[in-house]
Scaffold this motif. Structure first.
Motif, PDB file in Angstrom:
ATOM      1  N   PHE A 239      11.125   8.298  71.380  1.00  0.00           N
ATOM      2  CA  PHE A 239      11.739   9.347  72.202  1.00  0.00           C
ATOM      3  C   PHE A 239      11.843  10.615  71.368  1.00  0.00           C
ATOM      4  CE2 PHE A 239      15.208   7.680  69.784  1.00  0.00           C
ATOM      5  CZ  PHE A 239      16.199   8.648  69.735  1.00  0.00           C
ATOM      6  N   ASP A 240      12.022  11.745  72.058  1.00  0.00           N
ATOM      7  CA  ASP A 240      12.158  13.013  71.339  1.00  0.00           C
ATOM      8  C   ASP A 240      13.555  13.087  70.736  1.00  0.00           C
ATOM      9  OD1 ASP A 240       9.580  13.847  71.853  1.00  0.00           O
ATOM     10  OD2 ASP A 240      10.117  14.595  73.844  1.00  0.00           O
ATOM     11  N   PHE A 241      14.178  14.240  70.779  1.00  0.00           N
ATOM     12  CA  PHE A 241      15.499  14.399  70.169  1.00  0.00           C
ATOM     13  C   PHE A 241      16.608  14.384  71.216  1.00  0.00           C
ATOM     14  CE2 PHE A 241      12.538  16.092  67.084  1.00  0.00           C
ATOM     15  CZ  PHE A 241      13.008  15.576  65.882  1.00  0.00           C
ATOM     16  N   GLU A 242      16.363  13.687  72.344  1.00  0.00           N
ATOM     17  CA  GLU A 242      17.383  13.619  73.382  1.00  0.00           C
ATOM     18  C   GLU A 242      17.170  12.380  74.250  1.00  0.00           C
ATOM     19  OE1 GLU A 242      16.886  17.249  75.479  1.00  0.00           O
ATOM     20  OE2 GLU A 242      14.964  16.700  76.335  1.00  0.00           O
ATOM     21  N   PHE A 243      18.258  11.911  74.858  1.00  0.00           N
ATOM     22  CA  PHE A 243      18.167  10.841  75.843  1.00  0.00           C
ATOM     23  C   PHE A 243      19.340  10.987  76.818  1.00  0.00           C
ATOM     24  CE2 PHE A 243      20.626   8.988  72.341  1.00  0.00           C
ATOM     25  CZ  PHE A 243      21.723   8.460  73.001  1.00  0.00           C
ATOM     26  N   THR A 244      19.226  10.279  77.946  1.00  0.00           N
ATOM     27  CA  THR A 244      20.249  10.377  78.991  1.00  0.00           C
ATOM     28  C   THR A 244      20.659   8.976  79.430  1.00  0.00           C
ATOM     29  OG1 THR A 244      19.261  12.434  79.765  1.00  0.00           O
ATOM     30  CG2 THR A 244      20.789  11.330  81.264  1.00  0.00           C
ATOM     31  N   VAL A 245      21.964   8.780  79.645  1.00  0.00           N
ATOM     32  CA  VAL A 245      22.466   7.502  80.146  1.00  0.00           C
ATOM     33  C   VAL A 245      23.428   7.764  81.296  1.00  0.00           C
ATOM     34  CG1 VAL A 245      22.244   6.212  77.983  1.00  0.00           C
ATOM     35  CG2 VAL A 245      24.336   7.489  78.442  1.00  0.00           C
ATOM     36  N   VAL A 246      23.532   6.780  82.180  1.00  0.00           N
ATOM     37  CA  VAL A 246      24.544   6.813  83.241  1.00  0.00           C
ATOM     38  C   VAL A 246      25.505   5.664  82.978  1.00  0.00           C
ATOM     39  CG1 VAL A 246      24.980   6.675  85.714  1.00  0.00           C
ATOM     40  CG2 VAL A 246      22.900   7.796  84.887  1.00  0.00           C
ATOM     41  N   VAL A 247      26.801   5.968  82.962  1.00  0.00           N
ATOM     42  CA  VAL A 247      27.793   4.955  82.608  1.00  0.00           C
ATOM     43  C   VAL A 247      28.869   4.840  83.681  1.00  0.00           C
ATOM     44  CG1 VAL A 247      27.427   5.324  80.136  1.00  0.00           C
ATOM     45  CG2 VAL A 247      29.286   6.542  81.303  1.00  0.00           C
ATOM     46  N   VAL A 248      29.438   3.640  83.777  1.00  0.00           N
ATOM     47  CA  VAL A 248      30.601   3.379  84.630  1.00  0.00           C
ATOM     48  C   VAL A 248      31.781   3.132  83.707  1.00  0.00           C
ATOM     49  CG1 VAL A 248      31.634   1.774  86.267  1.00  0.00           C
ATOM     50  CG2 VAL A 248      29.244   2.432  86.520  1.00  0.00           C
ATOM     51  N   THR A 249      32.910   3.805  83.962  1.00  0.00           N
ATOM     52  CA  THR A 249      34.036   3.695  83.035  1.00  0.00           C
ATOM     53  C   THR A 249      35.357   3.987  83.735  1.00  0.00           C
ATOM     54  OG1 THR A 249      34.962   4.559  80.960  1.00  0.00           O
ATOM     55  CG2 THR A 249      33.760   6.111  82.343  1.00  0.00           C
ATOM     56  N   SER A 250      36.439   3.524  83.109  1.00  0.00           N
ATOM     57  CA  SER A 250      37.781   3.879  83.574  1.00  0.00           C
ATOM     58  C   SER A 250      38.359   4.994  82.708  1.00  0.00           C
ATOM     59  CB  SER A 250      38.702   2.654  83.528  1.00  0.00           C
ATOM     60  OG  SER A 250      38.718   2.117  82.222  1.00  0.00           O
ATOM     61  N   ASN A 251      37.582   5.422  81.673  1.00  0.00           N
ATOM     62  CA  ASN A 251      38.028   6.488  80.775  1.00  0.00           C
ATOM     63  C   ASN A 251      37.646   7.856  81.326  1.00  0.00           C
ATOM     64  OD1 ASN A 251      39.118   4.867  78.528  1.00  0.00           O
ATOM     65  ND2 ASN A 251      37.017   4.138  78.354  1.00  0.00           N
ATOM     66  N   ASP A 252      38.245   8.905  80.726  1.00  0.00           N
ATOM     67  CA  ASP A 252      37.953  10.254  81.200  1.00  0.00           C
ATOM     68  C   ASP A 252      36.817  10.885  80.397  1.00  0.00           C
ATOM     69  OD1 ASP A 252      39.129  10.888  78.795  1.00  0.00           O
ATOM     70  OD2 ASP A 252      41.047  11.472  79.677  1.00  0.00           O
ATOM     71  N   GLN A 253      36.380  12.027  80.840  1.00  0.00           N
ATOM     72  CA  GLN A 253      35.237  12.721  80.256  1.00  0.00           C
ATOM     73  C   GLN A 253      35.507  13.175  78.821  1.00  0.00           C
ATOM     74  OE1 GLN A 253      33.640  15.683  82.882  1.00  0.00           O
ATOM     75  NE2 GLN A 253      32.814  16.943  81.231  1.00  0.00           N
ATOM     76  N   GLU A 254      36.746  13.599  78.572  1.00  0.00           N
ATOM     77  CA  GLU A 254      37.082  14.145  77.252  1.00  0.00           C
ATOM     78  C   GLU A 254      36.878  13.119  76.140  1.00  0.00           C
ATOM     79  OE1 GLU A 254      38.861  14.599  79.952  1.00  0.00           O
ATOM     80  OE2 GLU A 254      38.614  16.769  80.212  1.00  0.00           O
ATOM     81  N   LEU A 255      37.171  11.846  76.434  1.00  0.00           N
ATOM     82  CA  LEU A 255      37.025  10.806  75.413  1.00  0.00           C
ATOM     83  C   LEU A 255      35.579  10.730  74.928  1.00  0.00           C
ATOM     84  CD1 LEU A 255      38.587   7.354  75.167  1.00  0.00           C
ATOM     85  CD2 LEU A 255      36.105   7.448  75.226  1.00  0.00           C
ATOM     86  N   PHE A 256      34.628  10.770  75.854  1.00  0.00           N
ATOM     87  CA  PHE A 256      33.215  10.675  75.474  1.00  0.00           C
ATOM     88  C   PHE A 256      32.769  11.914  74.707  1.00  0.00           C
ATOM     89  CE2 PHE A 256      33.634   7.780  79.067  1.00  0.00           C
ATOM     90  CZ  PHE A 256      32.982   6.647  78.586  1.00  0.00           C
ATOM     91  N   GLU A 257      33.238  13.085  75.134  1.00  0.00           N
ATOM     92  CA  GLU A 257      32.885  14.313  74.420  1.00  0.00           C
ATOM     93  C   GLU A 257      33.381  14.265  72.981  1.00  0.00           C
ATOM     94  OE1 GLU A 257      34.681  17.202  76.934  1.00  0.00           O
ATOM     95  OE2 GLU A 257      32.910  17.458  78.202  1.00  0.00           O
ATOM     96  N   ARG A 258      34.631  13.802  72.818  1.00  0.00           N
ATOM     97  CA  ARG A 258      35.227  13.755  71.485  1.00  0.00           C
ATOM     98  C   ARG A 258      34.537  12.728  70.586  1.00  0.00           C
ATOM     99  NH1 ARG A 258      39.819  12.670  73.097  1.00  0.00           N
ATOM    100  NH2 ARG A 258      39.965  10.432  72.645  1.00  0.00           N
ATOM    101  N   GLU A 259      34.340  11.516  71.117  1.00  0.00           N
ATOM    102  CA  GLU A 259      33.784  10.431  70.303  1.00  0.00           C
ATOM    103  C   GLU A 259      32.324  10.686  69.927  1.00  0.00           C
ATOM    104  OE1 GLU A 259      35.117   7.532  69.150  1.00  0.00           O
ATOM    105  OE2 GLU A 259      37.126   7.943  69.870  1.00  0.00           O
ATOM    106  N   ILE A 260      31.513  11.125  70.904  1.00  0.00           N
ATOM    107  CA  ILE A 260      30.085  11.330  70.613  1.00  0.00           C
ATOM    108  C   ILE A 260      29.886  12.532  69.698  1.00  0.00           C
ATOM    109  CG2 ILE A 260      27.813  11.804  71.628  1.00  0.00           C
ATOM    110  CD1 ILE A 260      28.761  10.298  74.142  1.00  0.00           C
ATOM    111  N   ASN A 261      30.687  13.572  69.888  1.00  0.00           N
ATOM    112  CA  ASN A 261      30.571  14.755  69.022  1.00  0.00           C
ATOM    113  C   ASN A 261      30.970  14.474  67.577  1.00  0.00           C
ATOM    114  OD1 ASN A 261      29.493  17.094  70.341  1.00  0.00           O
ATOM    115  ND2 ASN A 261      31.275  17.110  71.684  1.00  0.00           N
TER     116      ASN A 261
END
Length: 702
Positions: A239-261
């Motif tokens: 793959f190049d320098f990017e990928f996309t996933v679709v997830v199901v969660t009970s968590n909010d958006q901010e958690l993913f932004e914080r953890e992945i960043n």
């Protein structure tokens, strides 16, 4: 991506690195200027950071990163080490061990952030005039973020709303009918569905490794239902320098932004909330279905997530029960198994043959190979006692600081090997004995100076093999055991009458230290005085088939001697008969076998004893102890057959009806139902298929 397969390796290697870190920190405290030790500590911390990051344990990764900053400053002479700093580094070590233990028990590192330790590490750098981690790059471009948190939050919310309204510049990935059904069920259950697009820096060299970390974060907080490109391609770096996933969660958006960043070399994270309209369903329709089902439904993916979590925990709990084996030992096993196959083929050919000599030779050959195979398997199970000993220098160091004493632990024989099952159990008894030596044994600085002793007290921890046993000694050069004080305690507790106490030998008096709730400490401390310790030691050692003895000399020190069997799996035993039942006595505890005249049986203090070569030996009637009803009465015997058993430096005579012979037996556990029966150590299956109980001679011997 399933990282569970690597979990046991991660745990095992983490523990090895932590033990190495423990030893190196002790060396650093002795010589803060040793660059070799500093470089080794930095290397271990760096390795732990990389391992934990790869596994997705971000809290553990962050702590080691802060620790690494301080270590880097130390080895580059920007700051200097002292005892207080080493204390903080030891706290880091303890926190890392807690993370690993939590991972073993739950499959996850937990929620502990260890903020106090992180702040202490930051203070070290501040006092040295160095920038802290918060001022350094952590893999993201700090200048691209607004300095004001409120402004940053508003920007993020506005961006998310803009992306949702415009369908985002990235756009929703192509979904099949299964994906749409899962998303619909998730929305009906009131869960969140996000499309997460991750971009790496163009200079990222380890795309696959970074993707692993991101997937670990995603799998920990959600269930992935779609990946573009496929997971397999991402694993293979297709793959190049990017990928996309679709997830199901009970968590909010901010958690993913914080953890992945927080992952290094991430250029951007774009999160698009997936709504009902995006999958061709109206919000009213979703709401109506949710009301009908009461919001109780859960997407299929959520069930898969729960199952995956349980499997992770089970996998983690198995970690740490491994044994590293030298390849040469495995080669020996392979050769012996090959020989067994040859013998098996030979016996097949001789089934119908009439040559009894050939048959006998094959059986002898088989016996020889099985004996060698047994020895080889035992060696595979063997682990150096170093695995246990290595934890004690740190413990003694902490105790010495707590008691304000100067104590040095000197170890030898760490390469001595013991069965893994014994290694796992011997740690606690040794901790009790070492604490006892440090607290009760070693004197204070003032006392040692007054007695013209070296200012630093010494505790010696030795291990060596003695026949089929391993001996572990804990010796100190402290004050020794005050036998007179112990006698007084025996009287105070009403354990014996004054007349009997006066007749007790020094060794008999010392044996009372192993009684439950017996302590000679004048005051209760965190280390001693509660009367629990040496009785635990004795119980544990005897449960392992071993013995513990004490030698002491007032004013010169004490020595605890522990004898343990090499293995608990297969032993040499003497089979005896009592009535119609067969029993096995471990050969390692037997000193001799004699036929005694009934006239040599005497009564002393209302106990039966026998006279053997001017020695008075207590007689133990095994038929009474084991409650065998059909034992042969004395009047029907010409003489009394006794097995003389040694327990420490004491002897006991076990009476039996007859002897069957010596045999190598495999010890089998009796299970939980019969656990705790004092007289029986286990059972074995004999050649004729019958079961014989194994007598626990340590618990019966007087």
């Amino acid at each position: 991506m399933d990282m569970n397969q690597y979990l046991d390796i991660f745990v095992e290697e983490s523990r090895e690195h932590l033990q190495s870190l423990n030893s190196s920190l002790l060396e650093l405290e002795k010589d803060p200027a040793d660059k070799g030790v500093l470089n080794e500590i930095f290397r271990v911390a760096h390795t732990l950071k990389g391992m934990s990051g790869t596994m997705g344990f971000t809290r553990m990764q962050r702590l080691t990163h802060h620790m690494e900053d301080v270590l880097d400053a130390l080895r580059n002479d920007r700051i200097s080490a002292n005892s207080d700093m080493v204390d903080i580094l030891f706290k880091c070590l303890d926190a890392l061990e807690n993370y690993v233990n939590t991972i073993v028990s739950t499959g996850d590192e937990g929620n502990e952030e260890n903020k106090g330790i992180v702040d202490a590490l930051a203070d070290i750098l501040k006092k040295g005039g160095l920038p802290t981690k918060s001022a350094k790059s952590s893999g993201r471009k700090a200048k691209s973020k607004p300095s004001d948190e409120k402004e940053s939050k508003e920007v993020e919310v506005a961006q998310a709303e803009a992306e949702a309204a415009a369908g985002s510049e990235i756009g929703l990935v192509e979904l099949n009918q299964y994906d749409i059904n899962v998303i619909r069920k998730a929305l009906e259950a009131g869960m969140n569905v996000f499309q997460i697009h991750v971009e790496f820096d163009k200079g990222c060299l380890l795309k696959s490794a970074r993707a692993f970390i991101v997937f670990q974060i995603l799998e920990k907080n959600s269930e992935i239902i779609k990946s573009v490109p496929k997971v397999e391609d991402i694993e293979d770096e297709k793959f190049d320098f990017e990928f996309t996933v679709v997830v199901v969660t009970s968590n909010d958006q901010e958690l993913f932004e914080r953890e992945i960043n927080s992952v290094a070399e991430i250029a951007g994270v774009h999160i698009l909330p997936v709504t009902a309209e995006m999958i061709g369903v109206s919000a009213e329709e979703i709401q109506e279905t949710a009301e009908k089902t009461g919001g109780a439904s859960r997407p299929e993916a959520e069930g898969v997530a729960a199952q995956t979590a349980q499997e992770t925990i089970k996998k983690a709990q198995k970690a740490g029960k491994t044994v590293r084996v030298d390849i040469d030992r495995l080669d020996v096993l392979m050769n012996l198994v090959s020989e067994l196959i040859i013998i098996k083929n030979g016996l097949d050919n001789q089934i119908n043959a009439k040559d009894s000599n050939a048959w006998s030779e094959s059986i002898e050959y088989l016996e020889r190979v099985t004996t060698n195979l047994h020895d080889a398997v035992m060696k595979v199970r063997m682990v150096p006692v170093e695995a246990v000993f290595n934890r004690f220098p740190r413990m003694i160091r902490d105790i010495a600081r707590e008691l304000d004493k100067d104590i040095e632990l000197k170890m030898s024989g760490e390469e001595t090997e013991l069965d893994r099952t014994v290694i796992d159990e011997i740690g606690d008894p040794l901790i009790h004995i070492l604490r006892n030596s440090a607290d009760h044994g070693i004197e204070t600085r003032e006392e040692r100076k007054r007695l013209n002793k070296p200012p630093v007290g010494s505790i010696y921890l030795r291990a060596y093999q003695d026949g089929n046993n391993v001996v572990i000694e804990v010796e100190d050069d402290g004050r020794g055991i005050d036998v007179g004080k112990v006698r007084k305690k025996i009287l105070e507790k009403g354990l014996e009458t004054p007349d009997i106490v006066e007749t007790l030998s020094e060794k008999e008096v010392i044996d009372y230290l192993f009684k439950p709730n017996f302590s000679t400490a004048d005051k209760i401390t965190d280390l001693s005085g509660r009367g629990v310790g040496l009785d635990v030691v004795k119980t544990k050692i005897e449960a392992l088939g071993g013995t513990v003895e004490v030698e002491t000399r007032m004013g010169y020190g004490s020595k605890f001697i522990i004898r343990l069997p090499l293995t608990l799996a297969i032993i040499q035993a003497l089979l005896v008969k009592i009535g119609s039942e067969k029993y096995a006595l471990p050969l390692s505890s037997i000193r001799e076998i004699d036929n005694i005249k009934f006239s040599d049986v005497k009564m002393v203090r209302n106990r039966e004893v026998i006279m053997l070569r001017d020695m008075v030996i207590p007689l133990v009637r095994l038929n009474e102890v084991l409650e065998v009803k059909d034992a042969i009465p004395d009047e029907k015997k010409k003489y009394l057959t006794v097995v003389i058993v040694k327990k420490g430096d004491k002897l006991s005579a076990f009476s039996v009806d007859s002897l069957i012979g010596q045999q190598e037996i495999v010890i089998k556990s009796l299970g939980k139902i019969m656990q705790g029966i004092k007289c029986i150590a286990g059972a074995t299956i004999l050649g004729d298929g019958n079961v014989a109980l194994i007598v626990d001679s340590n618990s019966i011997a007087v």
